[in-house]
Design a protein around this motif. Structure first.
Motif, short mmCIF file in Angstrom:
data_model
loop_
_atom_site.label_atom_id
_atom_site.label_comp_id
_atom_site.label_asym_id
_atom_site.label_seq_id
_atom_site.Cartn_x
_atom_site.Cartn_y
_atom_site.Cartn_z
N ARG A 1 0.88 -1.18 0.00
CA ARG A 1 0.00 0.00 0.00
C ARG A 1 0.91 1.22 0.00
O ARG A 1 1.70 1.42 0.93
N VAL A 2 0.81 2.07 -1.04
CA VAL A 2 1.75 3.18 -1.23
C VAL A 2 0.98 4.50 -1.15
O VAL A 2 -0.03 4.69 -1.82
N TRP A 3 1.51 5.41 -0.33
CA TRP A 3 0.88 6.71 -0.09
C TRP A 3 1.97 7.77 0.04
O TRP A 3 3.07 7.49 0.50
N MET B 1 -5.73 -8.23 0.60
CA MET B 1 -6.62 -7.06 0.53
C MET B 1 -7.64 -7.09 1.67
O MET B 1 -8.06 -6.04 2.14
N ASP B 2 -8.02 -8.26 2.12
CA ASP B 2 -8.91 -8.32 3.29
C ASP B 2 -8.24 -7.69 4.50
O ASP B 2 -8.88 -6.99 5.29
N ASP B 3 -6.93 -7.93 4.66
CA ASP B 3 -6.20 -7.32 5.77
C ASP B 3 -6.08 -5.81 5.58
O ASP B 3 -6.15 -5.05 6.55
N VAL B 4 -5.93 -5.35 4.33
CA VAL B 4 -5.92 -3.91 4.06
C VAL B 4 -7.25 -3.31 4.50
O VAL B 4 -7.29 -2.26 5.14
N ARG B 5 -8.35 -3.97 4.17
CA ARG B 5 -9.67 -3.48 4.58
C ARG B 5 -9.79 -3.42 6.10
O ARG B 5 -10.44 -2.54 6.65
N GLY B 6 -9.16 -4.36 6.79
CA GLY B 6 -9.16 -4.33 8.25
C GLY B 6 -8.48 -3.08 8.79
O GLY B 6 -8.82 -2.60 9.86
N PHE B 7 -7.54 -2.56 8.02
CA PHE B 7 -6.85 -1.32 8.40
C PHE B 7 -7.59 -0.09 7.90
O PHE B 7 -7.81 0.86 8.66
N ALA B 8 -7.99 -0.09 6.62
CA ALA B 8 -8.50 1.12 5.97
C ALA B 8 -10.02 1.23 5.96
O ALA B 8 -10.55 2.30 5.73
N PRO C 1 -10.80 0.66 0.69
CA PRO C 1 -9.37 0.46 0.94
C PRO C 1 -8.46 1.41 0.18
O PRO C 1 -7.30 1.58 0.53
N GLY C 2 -8.99 2.09 -0.84
CA GLY C 2 -8.19 3.05 -1.58
C GLY C 2 -8.11 4.42 -0.93
O GLY C 2 -7.34 5.27 -1.35
N ALA C 3 -8.91 4.63 0.12
CA ALA C 3 -8.88 5.91 0.82
C ALA C 3 -7.65 5.98 1.73
O ALA C 3 -7.32 5.02 2.41
N HIS D 1 -2.49 0.37 -4.45
CA HIS D 1 -2.15 -0.97 -3.97
C HIS D 1 -1.45 -1.74 -5.09
O HIS D 1 -1.90 -1.70 -6.24
N HIS D 2 -0.38 -2.40 -4.71
CA HIS D 2 0.38 -3.22 -5.65
C HIS D 2 0.44 -4.64 -5.11
O HIS D 2 0.64 -4.82 -3.89
N GLU D 3 0.33 -5.61 -5.98
CA GLU D 3 0.63 -6.99 -5.58
C GLU D 3 2.15 -7.12 -5.63
O GLU D 3 2.79 -6.72 -6.61
N VAL D 4 2.74 -7.63 -4.58
CA VAL D 4 4.18 -7.83 -4.55
C VAL D 4 4.48 -9.04 -5.44
O VAL D 4 4.08 -10.16 -5.12
N ALA D 5 5.15 -8.79 -6.56
CA ALA D 5 5.42 -9.85 -7.53
C ALA D 5 6.70 -10.61 -7.20
O ALA D 5 6.79 -11.82 -7.41
#
Length: 108
Positions: A4-6, A62-69, A73-75, A95-99
């Motif tokens: 997640r990059v901000w 992304m479920d864990d991102v939603r738990g945070f945000a 989740p893009g906010a 949001h980037h998938e770590v490749a």
């Protein structure tokens, strides 16, 4: 894993130092309590009369991102303490998938 990059900007000097301390203490403490949190980095660079901070946080899914945000989740999640010292910030995150993850020594 999800990165997640901000980005946010603060005036050089006291405001930039205050934001970095806020990230090291409050943000780090809060993130450490979030299920699925996998680490974070705060990058900084002088950007004219400001300091540009780029936060990269890592979550298992992304479920864990939603738990945070929350439901959007893009906010960006920008606490009041950060708003007081930042001159401006991105309202949305990317949001980037770590490749590929290359293991190595720690960054200090």
């Amino acid at each position: 894993m999800i990165a997640r990059v901000w980005t946010g900007w603060a005036a050089r000097g006291a405001d930039a130092e205050a934001y970095q301390r806020h990230y090291e203490t409050e943000v780090a403490g809060h993130l450490g309590q979030v299920p699925g949190f996998r680490g974070a980095r705060l990058l900084r660079v002088d950007d004219g009369g400001e300091v540009r901070f780029t936060s990269i946080t890592y979550f298992a899914s992304m479920d864990d991102v939603r738990g945070f945000a929350g439901d959007d989740p893009g906010a960006a999640v920008v606490e009041d303490a950060a708003r007081r010292v930042l001159a401006r910030w991105d309202d949305r995150v990317v949001h980037h998938e770590v490749a590929v993850a290359v293991p190595g020594g720690t960054v200090e």
